[in-house]
Design a protein around this motif. Structure first.
Motif, short mmCIF file in Angstrom:
data_model
loop_
_atom_site.label_atom_id
_atom_site.label_comp_id
_atom_site.label_asym_id
_atom_site.label_seq_id
_atom_site.Cartn_x
_atom_site.Cartn_y
_atom_site.Cartn_z
N GLU A 34 0.73 -1.11 -0.03
CA GLU A 34 0.19 -0.02 -0.06
C GLU A 34 1.02 1.34 0.15
OE1 GLU A 34 -2.89 0.19 -0.52
OE2 GLU A 34 -3.44 -1.73 -0.57
N ALA A 35 1.47 1.36 -1.15
CA ALA A 35 2.49 2.70 -1.19
C ALA A 35 1.65 3.91 -2.28
CB ALA A 35 3.81 2.26 -1.71
N HIS A 36 1.20 4.81 -1.46
CA HIS A 36 0.38 5.67 -2.39
C HIS A 36 1.13 7.27 -2.16
CE1 HIS A 36 -2.95 2.65 -2.83
NE2 HIS A 36 -2.56 2.57 -1.27
N THR A 37 1.63 7.65 -1.24
CA THR A 37 1.97 8.92 -1.09
C THR A 37 3.57 8.86 -1.54
OG1 THR A 37 2.96 8.34 1.26
CG2 THR A 37 0.45 9.12 1.01
N LEU A 38 4.03 9.99 -1.54
CA LEU A 38 5.49 10.07 -1.95
C LEU A 38 6.51 9.70 -1.19
CD1 LEU A 38 7.37 11.09 -4.08
CD2 LEU A 38 7.40 13.35 -2.88
N ASP A 39 6.28 9.69 0.32
CA ASP A 39 7.10 9.28 1.25
C ASP A 39 7.10 7.45 1.34
OD1 ASP A 39 8.04 11.63 1.90
OD2 ASP A 39 6.57 11.76 4.00
N GLU A 40 5.76 7.24 1.00
CA GLU A 40 5.83 5.70 1.10
C GLU A 40 6.22 4.90 -0.06
OE1 GLU A 40 1.29 5.29 3.26
OE2 GLU A 40 1.46 5.43 1.13
N MET A 41 6.07 5.67 -1.35
CA MET A 41 6.82 5.56 -2.44
C MET A 41 8.31 5.21 -2.21
SD MET A 41 4.61 6.32 -5.80
CE MET A 41 2.94 5.37 -5.94
N ARG A 94 17.48 3.90 -12.75
CA ARG A 94 15.74 4.56 -12.56
C ARG A 94 15.15 3.35 -12.07
NH1 ARG A 94 15.07 9.54 -12.61
NH2 ARG A 94 12.95 9.87 -14.06
N TYR A 95 14.06 4.07 -11.55
CA TYR A 95 12.94 3.12 -10.96
C TYR A 95 11.60 3.59 -11.23
CZ TYR A 95 12.67 6.01 -6.94
OH TYR A 95 12.35 7.04 -5.94
N GLU A 96 10.67 2.89 -11.42
CA GLU A 96 9.30 3.28 -11.41
C GLU A 96 8.33 2.54 -10.55
OE1 GLU A 96 7.80 2.56 -15.51
OE2 GLU A 96 9.60 3.90 -16.42
N ILE A 97 7.41 3.20 -9.92
CA ILE A 97 6.51 2.68 -8.83
C ILE A 97 5.00 2.98 -9.26
CG2 ILE A 97 5.52 2.47 -6.73
CD1 ILE A 97 8.30 3.09 -5.81
N VAL A 98 4.20 2.31 -9.46
CA VAL A 98 2.87 2.41 -9.80
C VAL A 98 1.88 1.89 -8.88
CG1 VAL A 98 0.90 2.03 -11.57
CG2 VAL A 98 3.21 2.36 -12.36
N GLU A 99 1.23 2.74 -8.04
CA GLU A 99 0.33 2.18 -6.93
C GLU A 99 -0.60 1.16 -7.28
OE1 GLU A 99 -2.20 5.20 -5.21
OE2 GLU A 99 -3.23 5.64 -7.19
N PRO A 100 -0.61 -0.01 -6.46
CA PRO A 100 -0.27 0.20 -5.14
C PRO A 100 1.04 -0.71 -4.87
CG PRO A 100 -2.13 -1.66 -5.43
CD PRO A 100 -1.78 -0.83 -6.56
N ASN A 101 1.55 -1.59 -5.94
CA ASN A 101 2.63 -2.62 -5.87
C ASN A 101 3.34 -3.19 -6.90
OD1 ASN A 101 0.92 -4.03 -7.28
ND2 ASN A 101 0.09 -5.16 -5.22
#
Length: 240
Positions: A34-41, A94-101
């Motif tokens: 559950e990573a949604h906010t910038l800090d969580e990501m 480089r990395y990419e995160i798309v919510e949630p996982n």
């Protein structure tokens, strides 16, 4: 960070299969994140990179891009950022995160840069291409290891080969075509996805890519069509 880690289920599929000629050691996926906010990501990025590669990373957040995917409010939030092994900023990835996982990166594929650049330079020499070229692979969940079949790697649709050349203010259409045409011949023959960028001093004055018209060969592009595309999309913005 501890809170985030308790929500992460880690699934590692240990593979030993040939993909585009090089060995994929494994593919790492994360579930129940559950990573949604910038800090969580940011926390998730550090954790995911350490889990994949067994070393600590640091983030370079200066060029972070955080927001809804493709700028559409109805799309998931994503973060595109940069990271490097702790104490080794020269080894940036480089990395990419798309919510949630969803987590992708290109750290393991970056180790082939020197090998790829040497291959590209040899190809450019063969085709008479002047300028600079660099191959950039999209981040993925894969971990790459072993020997690389470079021609297959560069033609797998996940890699774009960027070409740059510098021209004077009074450049002629003939001089432009002398740079573009051998580049197109090389890329279409080798089945590379390509992007062409031209500079005058510190400014980008125009760009061209294989997606502009969807042609399948260099011969499908007439000189007139290339020049018309360039002049219709002429721009001037800072290098970088």
């Amino acid at each position: 960070m501890k809170k985030l880690m308790t929500m992460i289920g880690l699934l590692v599929a240990s593979l030993s299969v040939s993909a585009c000629g090089n060995e994929i050691k494994g593919r790492v996926m994360f579930s129940d994140v559950e990573a949604h906010t910038l800090d969580e990501m940011h926390d998730f990025a550090l954790y995911a990179l350490q889990e994949k590669y067994g070393i600590e990373f640091e983030l370079d957040t200066e060029n972070d891009v955080y927001g809804h995917k493709n700028g559409h409010d109805d799309m998931p939030i994503e973060l595109v950022g940069s990271a490097y092994p702790k104490g080794n900023k020269e080894d940036m990835c480089r990395y990419e995160i798309v919510e949630p996982n969803t987590f992708y990166d290109n750290y393991s594929s970056n180790k082939y840069k020197t090998q790829i650049n040497e291959y590209l330079q040899a190809q450019m020499d063969e085709y008479g291409v002047q300028g600079r070229a660099e191959a950039k692979r999209k981040p993925s969940a894969d971990i790459f290891e072993g020997e690389l079949d470079i021609p297959k790697y560069l033609s797998n649709g996940l890699v774009t080969v960027y070409y740059e050349m510098d021209v004077p203010e009074d450049v002629t259409d003939e001089e432009i075509m002398a740079g573009i045409r051998p580049w197109m011949d090389l890329c279409y023959t080798r089945h590379f996805d390509w992007y062409f960028r031209v500079y005058q001093g510190e400014d980008i004055v125009f760009t061209l890519s294989d997606s502009d018209h969807g042609h399948k060969s260099s011969g499908e592009w007439s000189d007139e069509e290339i020049l018309e595309t360039i002049h219709n999309t002429r721009l001037r913005k800072p290098r970088g």
